[in-house]
Design an enzyme around this catalytic site. Structure first.
Site, PDB file in Angstrom:
ATOM      1  CG  HIS A 245      -4.180  -4.302  -5.925  1.00  0.00           C
ATOM      2  ND1 HIS A 245      -2.907  -4.274  -5.421  1.00  0.00           N
ATOM      3  CD2 HIS A 245      -4.187  -3.421  -6.958  1.00  0.00           C
ATOM      4  CE1 HIS A 245      -2.173  -3.422  -6.097  1.00  0.00           C
ATOM      5  NE2 HIS A 245      -2.921  -2.900  -7.044  1.00  0.00           N
TER       6      HIS A 245
HETATM    7  C1  BDR Z   1      -6.600  -1.002  -3.790  1.00  0.00           C
HETATM    8  O1  BDR Z   1      -7.088   0.288  -4.195  1.00  0.00           O
HETATM    9  C2  BDR Z   1      -8.079   0.139  -5.193  1.00  0.00           C
HETATM   10  O2  BDR Z   1      -7.760   0.905  -6.317  1.00  0.00           O
HETATM   11  C3  BDR Z   1      -8.128  -1.317  -5.565  1.00  0.00           C
HETATM   12  O3  BDR Z   1      -9.464  -1.731  -5.801  1.00  0.00           O
HETATM   13  C4  BDR Z   1      -7.533  -2.034  -4.382  1.00  0.00           C
HETATM   14  O4  BDR Z   1      -8.508  -2.389  -3.431  1.00  0.00           O
HETATM   15  C5  BDR Z   1      -5.154  -1.142  -4.239  1.00  0.00           C
HETATM   16  O5  BDR Z   1      -4.372  -0.158  -3.628  1.00  0.00           O
END
Ligand code: BDR
Ligand code: CA
Length: 322
Positions: A245
């Site tokens: 992500h």
């Molecule tokens: C996002 O949510 C968090 O858990 C991760 O760090 C990322 O930024 C993904 O949906």
């Protein structure tokens, strides 16, 4: 010339991996790190940001940010089931001696942008609360920011859904009011959502190779990602590996050509069962709903060259390894 980057983050396993990418990239000058609640409560994400600054040898200050969403009375619980109780996959965290900057994150963001007009790119990979608070403190900063790259949202492309509800991604549903403000501000905005982050997967073999080739950084990446990889396997999203992500939002700044984009204004639903939904009105689209009118167009990432991106991550970490 190095790019000045301010990193707004809720570390967070993938936040830590993205911070290492920024720290080891030769053309990045980190000018600040701002913490926000999200993957864990604000005390924990701030402690983790300070720990990572210490561990990675980062000179930039860490400023503590928001503890909860705009206008909310609730203290959010975090996402221990994804990132571990300590936010960093339950790896042991030694005593942290680095101290936070005395300024709140919103003031820190305003000061950094005002000190370097037209030069600072903000990479925001948590709830958008600090950015919305900075705009409230000083609306004049928006046109002084070089660019903003956000990890957040789900636009229904490539067969991907939200990761909290069918339409909502965690960073956006965690503070939808802030996200709507941030996507409406007049700064060049790129939104990197689940549509592309779920296309890039770091498999066990990929992580093992990094662990073997990237010295202490590689060993850290392996350790910190074990709990996170376990979550993806348990939840049966990926049987081998995990989605990438937050590093995707970094890549969109350093290698925008890895992605293709749709353009248009973006609105965020703030309540009800669709809370946290991100809706793009494509440029040139005719409709009778006026809720997108007058808002600037954003770049929304819709495809990614995952192989090129994963190669870039690996090469940057191995070349910069300590
Ligand atoms: C996002 O949510 C968090 O858990 C991760 O760090 C990322 O930024 C993904 O949906
Ligand atoms: Ca994050």
């Amino acid at each position: 010339m190095a790019q000045k980057i301010l990193y707004d983050t809720d570390p967070g396993v993938d936040d830590a991996m993205a911070l290492l990418l920024l720290a080891r990239h030769p053309e990045v000058e980190l000018v600040g790190i701002t913490s926000v609640f999200g993957n864990a409560p604000i005390e924990t994400t701030t402690r983790n940001a300070l720990y990572l600054k210490q561990l990675f040898g980062i000179a930039a200050p860490v400023a503590r940010g928001a503890a909860k969403a705009l206008g909310s009375a609730e203290m959010p619980a975090g996402a221990a089931f994804v990132h571990g109780d300590n936010g960093l996959g339950n790896i042991p965290i030694p005593e942290v001696t680095a101290k936070a900057d005395p300024r709140p994150a919103a003031q820190f963001i305003v000061d950094i942008v005002r000190a370097h007009p037209g030069e600072v790119t903000i990479v925001a990979v948590g709830r958008m609360t600090n950015l919305a608070e900075a705009l409230a403190l000083d609306p004049g900063i928006a046109p002084l920011v070089k660019a903003v790259s956000v990890m957040g949202g789900a636009f229904g492309r490539n067969g991907h859904f939200g990761n909290v509800t069918p339409v909502a991604e965690a960073n956006i549903i965690g503070d939808p009011v802030a996200a709507d403000i941030v996507f409406g501000a007049r700064w060049p905005m790129t939104i990197v959502g689940l549509d592309v982050t779920h296309e890039s997967v770091m498999t066990d073999a990929y992580m093992r190779a990094l662990a073997a080739e990237a010295g202490t950084d590689g060993a850290f990446l392996w350790e910190v990602s074990r709990f996170y990889a376990g979550f993806y396997t348990k939840s049966q999203q990926y049987l081998d590996g995990f989605a990438v992500h937050d590093s995707s939002a970094v890549a969109a700044v350093l290698h925008p050509e890895f992605f293709t984009y749709a353009r248009g204004p973006v609105r965020v639903i703030a309540d009800g069962i669709a809370s946290g939904q991100t809706i793009l009105r494509p440029e040139g689209y005719y409709d009778r709903a006026r809720d997108w009118d007058g808002r600037p167009s954003c770049n929304v990432a819709v495809t990614v060259d995952a192989a090129a991106f994963l190669r870039f991550y690996r090469d940057t970490i191995i070349d910069g390894a300590r």
